[in-house]
Every structure is written in C-alpha cells, then in structure tokens.
Design a protein around this motif. Structure first.
Motif, short mmCIF file in Angstrom:
data_model
loop_
_atom_site.label_atom_id
_atom_site.label_comp_id
_atom_site.label_asym_id
_atom_site.label_seq_id
_atom_site.Cartn_x
_atom_site.Cartn_y
_atom_site.Cartn_z
N LEU A 1 0.80 -1.24 -0.04
CA LEU A 1 -0.01 -0.05 -0.01
C LEU A 1 0.84 1.05 -0.11
O LEU A 1 2.02 1.48 0.93
CB LEU A 1 -0.86 0.00 1.32
CG LEU A 1 -1.93 -0.94 1.49
CD1 LEU A 1 -2.80 -0.81 2.82
CD2 LEU A 1 -2.84 -1.23 0.49
N GLY A 2 0.57 2.24 -0.96
CA GLY A 2 1.17 3.49 -0.83
C GLY A 2 -0.06 4.60 -0.62
O GLY A 2 -1.15 4.63 -1.22
N LEU A 3 0.04 5.51 0.28
CA LEU A 3 -0.87 6.25 0.61
C LEU A 3 -0.40 7.63 0.45
O LEU A 3 0.68 8.10 1.00
CB LEU A 3 -1.35 6.28 1.99
CG LEU A 3 -2.83 6.99 2.30
CD1 LEU A 3 -3.58 6.43 3.41
CD2 LEU A 3 -2.50 8.50 2.73
N THR A 4 -1.21 8.57 -0.35
CA THR A 4 -0.62 9.87 -1.01
C THR A 4 -1.93 10.91 -0.77
O THR A 4 -2.91 10.45 -0.73
CB THR A 4 0.18 9.93 -2.30
OG1 THR A 4 -1.12 9.82 -3.38
CG2 THR A 4 0.76 8.79 -2.66
N ALA B 1 6.44 14.88 -0.87
CA ALA B 1 7.26 14.04 -0.21
C ALA B 1 6.88 12.72 -0.86
O ALA B 1 7.99 11.78 -0.76
CB ALA B 1 7.20 14.15 1.17
N SER B 2 5.75 12.18 -1.40
CA SER B 2 5.57 11.04 -2.05
C SER B 2 6.33 10.87 -3.28
O SER B 2 6.51 9.62 -3.61
CB SER B 2 4.06 10.89 -2.13
OG SER B 2 3.40 10.76 -1.28
N GLY B 3 6.87 11.98 -3.83
CA GLY B 3 7.69 11.87 -5.02
C GLY B 3 6.75 11.16 -6.32
O GLY B 3 5.56 11.22 -6.33
N ARG B 4 7.66 10.48 -7.16
CA ARG B 4 7.12 9.71 -8.21
C ARG B 4 6.61 8.44 -7.74
O ARG B 4 5.59 7.71 -8.53
CB ARG B 4 8.12 9.64 -9.39
CG ARG B 4 8.42 10.86 -9.86
CD ARG B 4 9.64 10.78 -10.93
NE ARG B 4 9.83 11.85 -11.58
CZ ARG B 4 9.98 12.06 -13.01
NH1 ARG B 4 9.48 11.39 -13.74
NH2 ARG B 4 10.29 13.60 -13.31
N ARG B 5 7.31 7.65 -6.82
CA ARG B 5 7.21 6.19 -6.55
C ARG B 5 5.91 5.88 -5.80
O ARG B 5 5.39 4.77 -6.15
CB ARG B 5 8.61 5.56 -5.81
CG ARG B 5 9.69 5.75 -6.70
CD ARG B 5 10.90 5.43 -5.92
NE ARG B 5 10.99 6.13 -4.69
CZ ARG B 5 11.84 5.94 -3.68
NH1 ARG B 5 12.35 4.58 -3.37
NH2 ARG B 5 11.97 6.63 -2.43
N LEU B 6 5.58 6.50 -4.97
CA LEU B 6 4.54 6.17 -4.11
C LEU B 6 3.05 5.91 -4.54
O LEU B 6 2.43 5.30 -4.15
CB LEU B 6 4.40 7.10 -2.86
CG LEU B 6 4.00 6.23 -1.72
CD1 LEU B 6 4.66 5.28 -1.15
CD2 LEU B 6 4.03 7.26 -0.62
N SER B 7 2.80 6.75 -5.69
CA SER B 7 1.54 6.60 -6.42
C SER B 7 1.72 5.47 -7.50
O SER B 7 0.61 5.02 -8.01
CB SER B 7 1.12 7.98 -6.99
OG SER B 7 2.03 8.30 -8.08
N ILE B 8 2.74 4.80 -7.88
CA ILE B 8 3.01 4.10 -8.82
C ILE B 8 3.56 2.75 -8.59
O ILE B 8 3.23 1.66 -8.96
CB ILE B 8 3.86 4.71 -9.77
CG1 ILE B 8 3.36 6.06 -10.46
CG2 ILE B 8 4.34 3.88 -11.15
CD1 ILE B 8 4.38 6.73 -11.48
N TYR B 9 4.46 2.70 -7.64
CA TYR B 9 5.14 1.24 -7.40
C TYR B 9 4.37 0.28 -6.62
O TYR B 9 4.32 -0.86 -6.74
CB TYR B 9 6.55 1.58 -6.85
CG TYR B 9 7.35 0.20 -6.49
CD1 TYR B 9 8.16 -0.29 -7.63
CD2 TYR B 9 7.24 -0.40 -5.32
CE1 TYR B 9 8.67 -1.42 -7.47
CE2 TYR B 9 8.01 -1.70 -5.15
CZ TYR B 9 8.67 -1.88 -6.26
OH TYR B 9 9.28 -3.41 -6.02
N PRO C 1 6.24 20.82 -11.19
CA PRO C 1 6.63 19.65 -10.73
C PRO C 1 7.09 18.75 -11.92
O PRO C 1 6.72 19.14 -13.09
CB PRO C 1 5.46 18.69 -10.31
CG PRO C 1 4.28 19.67 -9.85
CD PRO C 1 4.67 20.91 -11.05
N SER C 2 8.13 17.88 -11.69
CA SER C 2 8.82 17.39 -12.69
C SER C 2 7.98 16.24 -13.35
O SER C 2 8.26 15.93 -14.36
CB SER C 2 9.98 16.84 -12.10
OG SER C 2 10.15 15.68 -11.32
N MET C 3 6.92 15.87 -12.72
CA MET C 3 6.00 14.89 -13.05
C MET C 3 4.53 15.14 -12.74
O MET C 3 4.23 15.46 -11.24
CB MET C 3 6.24 13.43 -12.63
CG MET C 3 5.43 12.53 -13.27
SD MET C 3 3.90 11.87 -12.33
CE MET C 3 4.68 11.44 -10.71
#
Length: 220
Positions: free
Chosen positions: A113-116, A135-143, A176-178
């Motif tokens: 689970l990733g929570l953003t 602070a979630s960056g790119r990874r926490l909503s995708i990985y 943002p970069s993404m």
C-alpha cells in the motif's frame, strides 16, 4: 440502354453540381467543449465517474471515520500498514491512531500500500491528478500494488483543464517534474484482449474523501 443509363447518371451529376451543398454552420468556438455534468453536485459527479472507471470510493466524515474506513479496508484486503511519506498525512493519520510506515525500510519488497495526497479530483472523468512535488515523489503513487489517496471535497473540479489550472496556480513557474492523471487502476488488454489489472502500476486505486473541517487540506 447503357447509353440512357449513362446519360441519367450524368444528368444527376450536372444537377448536383448546379446546386452545391450548403456550407456547414460556423462552429461556436466560445461554447463549452463538454455538456454540463450529469449531476450538478461536482463531488457526487466525481464519485460516480470514479467508481465507473474502477476506483473504490469511501466517504469519511472525520479523521476518526477515516481511521475506521482505512482499518476496515486493510482487514478486507488482508494487507498491512501503508507507506506514507508526506508529513501532513503522517500527522493526520497519527492523530487518528492509524499505523503507517514513514520510511523506506523494505519498500521494494513489501510495498503493498502507498498512501498519498493529490492535487485535484476531476469530476468529468473520475481522474485523480497527482504530482511529484510532494514528499511522496514519483514512486509512492506508482510502485505499490495498491494506491490509496486522501483528498478533500474542495479539491474536486469539473474538468481536466480546471485541474491543470490548479497545478499551475499552486506551483507557478516551478512546475513539478511529473504530473500524472490517473483514471482507475492500471490495466491492459494487449494480450489476447484479456483484461489484466496492475500491468503498469497499481492494480487497485482507492480514494478516501475526507470531509472538510478545521484541519487544513493536506498540502500537495
């Protein structure tokens, strides 16, 4: 017979050319591209669209109710604590008594689970707009296998363009970069037209819509 048929065809062509078709009406470029939302309440319209594209929607009246909904979700899905990297969300969950993983320990091995938070919710398409500036960056909503989102009703906008303007107003020239516009869980049917969830990202997208209160909306 053949000659008379030929003459009949040529006669119809000449008649058609003598009376050209009228030009189509000039389009109104100032008119809205889309019709009005089916539901005048944008929040309800978003919930309907979000569930239609495969998202799981939970309305939460308070942080305590959020804790109940999140705990019940974890029990149903038999998953552990979510990874939460945004300080504002961490403070919200901590106050509500919800356990979470604040660092990246064993993230790659056990990121169920990733929570953003998110930038905006689009009523028209049921989409969630997230950006890499948190602070979630790119990874926490995708990985992670399942992506959980906490948002507020005030973040609902009607159209994708409105959501992009929210991001532009918030970040100005420091974009943002993404930026990712997510509509339902990741899916593909490229192989033999068999639908597979989680092909390129989370196989489950879950939104907890937390009612407005004296606590400010988590920053994105």
């Amino acid at each position: 017979m053949a000659e008379s048929s030929r003459e009949a065809i040529l006669t119809r062509i000449r008649q058609g050319l003598a009376q050209p078709a009228p030009l189509p009406p000039r389009p109104d470029f100032a008119a809205p591209v889309h019709p009005p939302l089916t539901n005048p309440d944008a929040v309800v319209a978003f919930a309907e669209s979000f569930q239609r594209v495969g998202g799981e929607f939970y309305y939460c009246e308070s942080p305590a109710h959020l804790a109940e909904q999140l705990t019940a979700f974890q029990k149903r899905r038999q998953v552990g604590a979510p990874y939460v990297w945004e300080p504002e969300l961490q403070a919200l969950l901590q106050a509500a008594g919800v356990a979470f993983l604040a660092d990246e320990t064993r993230f790659v091995e056990q990121a169920d689970l990733g929570l953003t938070s998110c930038e905006a919710l689009v009523a028209r398409t049921g989409s969630i707009l997230v950006a890499a500036a948190t602070a979630s960056g790119r990874r926490l909503s995708i990985y992670p296998d399942q992506h959980l989102v906490v948002a507020r009703p005030s973040q609902v906008v009607a159209e994708i363009g409105d959501a992009l303007r929210v991001v532009q107003a918030r970040y100005g020239k420091q974009m943002p970069s993404m930026i990712s516009l997510t509509s339902g869980p990741s899916r593909t049917a490229d192989i033999e037209k068999t639908l597979v969830l989680g092909a390129h990202g989370p196989r489950r997208l879950v939104l907890f819509l937390l009612e407005e209160d004296e606590v400010s909306t988590p920053a994105s």
